[in-house]
Structures are given as C-alpha cells and as structure tokens.
Write an enzyme that holds these catalytic residues in place. Structure first.
Site, PDB file in Angstrom:
ATOM      1  NE  ARG A  36      -2.260  19.475 -77.165  1.00 19.41           N
ATOM      2  CZ  ARG A  36      -2.186  18.820 -78.325  1.00 19.41           C
ATOM      3  NH1 ARG A  36      -1.022  18.353 -78.741  1.00 19.41           N
ATOM      4  NH2 ARG A  36      -3.262  18.640 -79.055  1.00 19.41           N
TER       5      ARG A  36
ATOM      6  CE  LYS B  23     -10.781  26.098 -81.409  1.00 25.52           C
ATOM      7  NZ  LYS B  23     -10.198  24.874 -81.986  1.00 25.52           N
TER       8      LYS B  23
HETATM    9  N1  BES Z   1     -10.941  22.570 -77.937  1.00 31.69           N
HETATM   10  C1  BES Z   1     -10.232  22.106 -79.069  1.00 31.69           C
HETATM   11  C2  BES Z   1     -10.651  20.696 -79.472  1.00 31.69           C
HETATM   12  C3  BES Z   1     -12.057  20.559 -79.960  1.00 31.69           C
HETATM   13  C4  BES Z   1     -12.345  20.752 -81.299  1.00 31.69           C
HETATM   14  C5  BES Z   1     -13.071  20.220 -79.100  1.00 31.69           C
HETATM   15  C6  BES Z   1     -13.637  20.636 -81.742  1.00 31.69           C
HETATM   16  C7  BES Z   1     -14.365  20.093 -79.544  1.00 31.69           C
HETATM   17  C8  BES Z   1     -14.654  20.304 -80.866  1.00 31.69           C
HETATM   18  C9  BES Z   1      -8.740  22.093 -78.778  1.00 31.69           C
HETATM   19  O1  BES Z   1      -8.295  23.086 -77.931  1.00 31.69           O
HETATM   20  C10 BES Z   1      -8.030  22.289 -80.074  1.00 31.69           C
HETATM   21  O2  BES Z   1      -8.211  23.316 -80.666  1.00 31.69           O
HETATM   22  N2  BES Z   1      -7.240  21.305 -80.494  1.00 31.69           N
HETATM   23  C11 BES Z   1      -6.517  21.372 -81.710  1.00 31.69           C
HETATM   24  C12 BES Z   1      -5.121  20.881 -81.465  1.00 31.69           C
HETATM   25  C13 BES Z   1      -4.183  21.073 -82.628  1.00 31.69           C
HETATM   26  C14 BES Z   1      -3.946  22.539 -82.855  1.00 31.69           C
HETATM   27  C15 BES Z   1      -2.900  20.347 -82.342  1.00 31.69           C
HETATM   28  C16 BES Z   1      -7.243  20.506 -82.730  1.00 31.69           C
HETATM   29  O3  BES Z   1      -7.715  19.426 -82.356  1.00 31.69           O
HETATM   30  O4  BES Z   1      -7.369  20.925 -83.871  1.00 31.69           O
HETATM   31 MN    MN Z   2      -7.900  24.894 -78.936  1.00 30.58          MN
END
Ligand code: BES
Ligand code: MN
Ligand code: ZN
Length: 490
Positions: free
Chosen positions: A344, A270
C-alpha cells in the site's frame, strides 16, 4: 507461442500428432461430442468407460487413432462444467489439453463450439494452456515443451469474425505468457532495475513510451512510499511510467501495478515457510506492463498511463522500522506500523502520480493482502472502489472469463487506520484486512473513479495446475484489464 490456425476440415482428415475431442456426460454415460457438423460415428466403437475417459474437468485419456484418421492419436478431454456459460468451459477444456499434451509438434482441437464467441474462447484457452517456464532448466527435457502448432477444427473457421479476432487472441495469450514469465522469474534476476529494463524491452516495436525514475528522480519527485519500502535493499527501487497515447483516443485510463520483486516483510519479517512464493509480489505490475503492450499491439483507441511501483522489501540496517513516518508524493504522511504492509505504501505513490494525469478511471492491481485469500480463496480475486468503476471491472471480468468478486469499503474500518502521529497508519484492524487496505489506497485516489483489484491468491498457483492455469504465475488480471480498456475504447 504456438501458431494458431482454424480449419473446416473433417475430423478424419486433420493432420496432427494429437486430435483433441471433448467428452460430455449424456444420460450418465461419457460420450464423445465434436463440433456440430463433424461426424463422430466412426468413434462410437470406443468404450469410453473402459478407457477411463470422463466428462470431468482436466480428465484426459489418449488412444491411438482408429483406422481412417489422418491424425496419429486421439486425446479425449473432459469438458467439465459451464462457468457462466459455455465460453469459459471451452477455454478450460482446450487449455487442459494443451497443458497436458507436451513434447509433440501439432495439435488439432475439435470441441463442441457452436458460436463464434465459443470458438474464440476455446482458441484462447488452447494458447493459454500451451505454456511452460523452462528458462532456468539446464536441460530442456523434451517432455515439458508445449506444442508448436494448434489447429482449431470448426465449421465457423472461415467466418470473418474469427479472422478478425485472431490478432487479439494471440496478443492476449502473449500478454498472459509474459506476465507468467515475469512472475516466475527468480528475484535474484528480477529486481527493480532489471524489471525496468525488461519493460523497455517489452515495448520495443510499439508506440508505448517508457520513463524510469531511479532513486534520485524518486527523491526529487517526493515518492516517499516507493523509496521507503526500497531503502532496505541494496538494489534500489524504481517507478516505471508507461504511456500509450494514440491520436484517436477519447478516454484516458491509468493503471497502477504493485511491483514488489520480493517481499520478505522487511523488519516485520515473514515466517520462512512459504516465503518463496513472495517472488510473485510483483504480479500486479507484470499484468499492467503486459496489458499495455497488448493494447498497443492492437492499436486500441484509448490513452493509457501505466505505473509500475517497483521495490524489493528487505530487512537490513537501512530498512524502514515500525514507527517510522514517511511522506507519500503529494504530502500525506504515513506511520509505518508494520513493514510487511509495504504494498500500500508503494501503491500510494503510484495512485497519486496516476491522478496527476487526470484520467477518466484509475485501476490498481496488487497482490496486496493475505486477507484476500481468507475471504475469497485462491481462485477468486476481489474488486473494491467507486461504485461505477467496480461495476465496469466486474463486467469486463465476466466477459473475459476471470473470477472477480465485489467487496465493500465499510466506513467503520477507516478509523482503524488512524495514526497517533501521522496522517494515517499503514495498518489497521486485522479483521477485514483486505478492506482496510482498500481504505488506505482510497486516501490517495483524490476522489476519482477508481477500482482496486486484490489478486493476492489468484496471481500465483501453488497447487496443482488446472484448465489452462499452470503452477506458478497465472497471468491473473490481464484479460479483465484488456477487456476493460476495450470498453473504454468505444
Ligand atoms: N504481499 C503480501 C500479501 C500476500 C500474502 C500476497 C500472501 C500473496 C500471498 C503483503 O505485502 C502483505 O504482507 N500483507 C500483509 C499486511 C498486514 C501486515 C497488514 C498481510 O496480508 O498479512
Ligand atoms: Mn508484505
Ligand atoms: Zn507484499
């Protein structure tokens, strides 16, 4: 947690550091409104406009108590707008008062609640708001310490329904607070094994049984999702199983919580900006743990099996790579296209394990997607799943005052998860990302009644506090889950 009592005493006789009264707008004029039978005429002389008191939510003005009052000071809180009725409005008004008034010992709250359900809600809000997280402050500065005594002034104080509701109000508030504490705990101290230990501590004195699966047990159980996500961290993953099985239970509910104790994204790392908020990526698991403890304290006659899917998502030489294929418990293979879609993967293992108990309902709760916030913002959570289960969750959410909104699982999105090499990929189309994630989870539910709660935004408040909601961990989901379990107790 503050002590909660109810009293029928007259306004002037309430003994408290601060007496909280409500302000409503009547004929465009801010006006003090108390509980029905209380006489506010002694306060009529106060020029609310000049004091800056207003009916707006979260507005609070404090004045010395006039002659004749036993309370030392008076706080005038705006009652704000109704939210599906009066209950949530009063919850927030009471919470905004207890959140703002710190460093005092005792509060008396006299807000215009006319029904038992309204009195109960305002008492809930008062306890929800009386929270602060100070575990990591070296100096406990007096100004942020919540009050220790809350007295709710209402003509209904002696009603049997109020007495009966009190243990639930307290257990619910404790569950909310403990969820917030877990979410706020820095991830250097809250790693999977530490979370598992805290789960053991949390169930002490209840009949909830805890089993912790460590890496060895996860490997022999075939939990490839939790193991895969956790393999990049020096602090290994865990699956915590909680079971509460009272003799008189007629129904069985499984709760699965996402417990990523920190989500860096892994190799698909990230951006640095805002990454600190990813300590909250275990809010689903925290809500599951706290809710089950509350259900046990209240002896709800429903069997509950909880699954906390705990891992730390780190980039390292041992981390999973984009294009790795892992095997979820039960045998389905997943091609990892993005290591940041890790929630997931751990949830898939949890859902399969939950299904093995043959429950009447599976509910999973997860900070699953950023797309949830794109769709619904920071204060409204999403619910997806089988039709009836979604309706039951929405009913419980409305009943408890939480904002959830139903989301579809459009069939055309499912093929976007097709993999070139494995049974399924962990990433599909970007548009509708929350729904794509829902589709992924659905593959692991075995067609059982199931609801998926995406609480990515609402579980962690990065903006200003409001109502009973502090900055940081909010305790999102606990109220809805507990109410749902009560519905399954009948
Ligand atoms: N934990 C994150 C989702 C999230 C983002 C929760 C911001 C709270 C605040 C999750 O693991 C994630 O990174 N999801 C990705 C999925 C994508 C790579 C398909 C997302 O939502 O960007
Ligand atoms: Mn994530
Ligand atoms: Zn995550």
């Amino acid at each position: 947690m503050a002590d909660l009592t109810f009293t029928t005493k007259d306004l002037t006789k309430l003994v408290a550091d601060v007496l909280v009264l409500g302000v409503e707008s009547i004929d465009d004029t801010p006006t003090i409104v108390g509980p029905d039978t209380f006489n506010t005429s002694t306060l009529v002389g106060l020029d609310l406009r000049a004091l800056g008191a207003s009916a707006a939510a979260d507005s609070i003005v404090r004045v010395p108590a006039p002659q004749g009052f036993t309370a030392r000071t008076i706080a005038l809180v705006g009652l704000g707008e109704p939210h599906n009725g009066r209950e949530e409005q009063l919850r927030r008004a009471a919470g905004s008062a207890t959140r703002a008034i710190t460093g005092m010992e005792s509060l008396a709250i006299a807000l215009p609640a006319t029904q038992e359900s309204e009195v109960i809600s305002l008492a809930e809000g008062a306890l929800f708001g009386a929270y602060s997280y100070t575990s990591y402050r070296s100096e406990q500065s007096g100004t942020t310490v919540p009050v220790t005594r809350i007295d709710i002034a209402t003509p209904l104080a002696r009603q049997a329904a109020i007495k009966k509701a009190t243990p639930r109000i307290v257990a619910l508030a404790q569950a909310l607070h403990s969820t917030r504490d877990l979410v706020n705990t820095p991830p250097n101290d809250l790693f999977p094994a530490a979370f598992a230990d805290l789960a053991k501590t949390a169930v002490k004195g209840t009949s909830v049984k805890v089993t912790v699966l460590d890496e060895k047990a996860l490997a022999s159980g075939g939990y490839g999702g939790i193991l895969g996500v956790g393999q990049g961290s020096t602090r290994g993953p865990r699956l915590v199983r909680l079971s509460y099985t009272p003799a008189k239970a007629k129904k069985k509910v499984a709760l699965v919580g996402k417990g990523i104790t920190f989500d860096t994204g892994g190799i698909s790392i990230k951006p640095a900006a805002g990454m600190e908020a990813m300590k909250s990526d275990m809010a689903g698991a925290a809500a599951v743990l706290s809710t089950i403890v509350a259900a046990a304290k209240l002896s709800l006659p429903v069997a509950i099996h909880g699954y906390l899917c705990l891992a730390e998502n780190m980039p390292s030489g041992s981390a999973v790579r984009p294009s790795d294929v892992i095997t979820i418990r039960g045998g389905k293979t997943v091609e990892i296209l993005n290591t940041d879609a890790e929630g997931r993967l751990v949830m898939a293992d949890g859902l399969v394990a939950a299904g093995e108990e043959n429950p009447d309902l599976i509910v999973d709760i997860a900070t699953l997607t950023g797309a949830q916030m794109m769709a619904l913002g920071n204060r409204v959570s999403a619910v997806m799943g089988t039709d009836h289960a979604v309706e039951e969750v929405l009913a419980a959410a409305t009943e408890s005052g939480e904002a959830f909104w139903p989301m579809p699982l459009p069939e055309e999105l499912r093929p976007t998860l097709d993999s070139q090499v494995a049974d399924i990929a962990n990433m599909g189309q970007r548009y509708g990302g929350m729904l794509v994630a829902g589709h992924f989870l659905k593959e692991f539910t075995g067609g059982r009644p199931w609801a998926h709660l995406d609480i990515a935004g609402p579980s962690y408040n990065e903006s200003s506090p409001y109502g009973y909601t502090p900055k940081g961990g909010t305790g999102c989901g606990v109220r809805t889950l507990l109410t749902l379990l009560e519905d399954y107790s009948q």
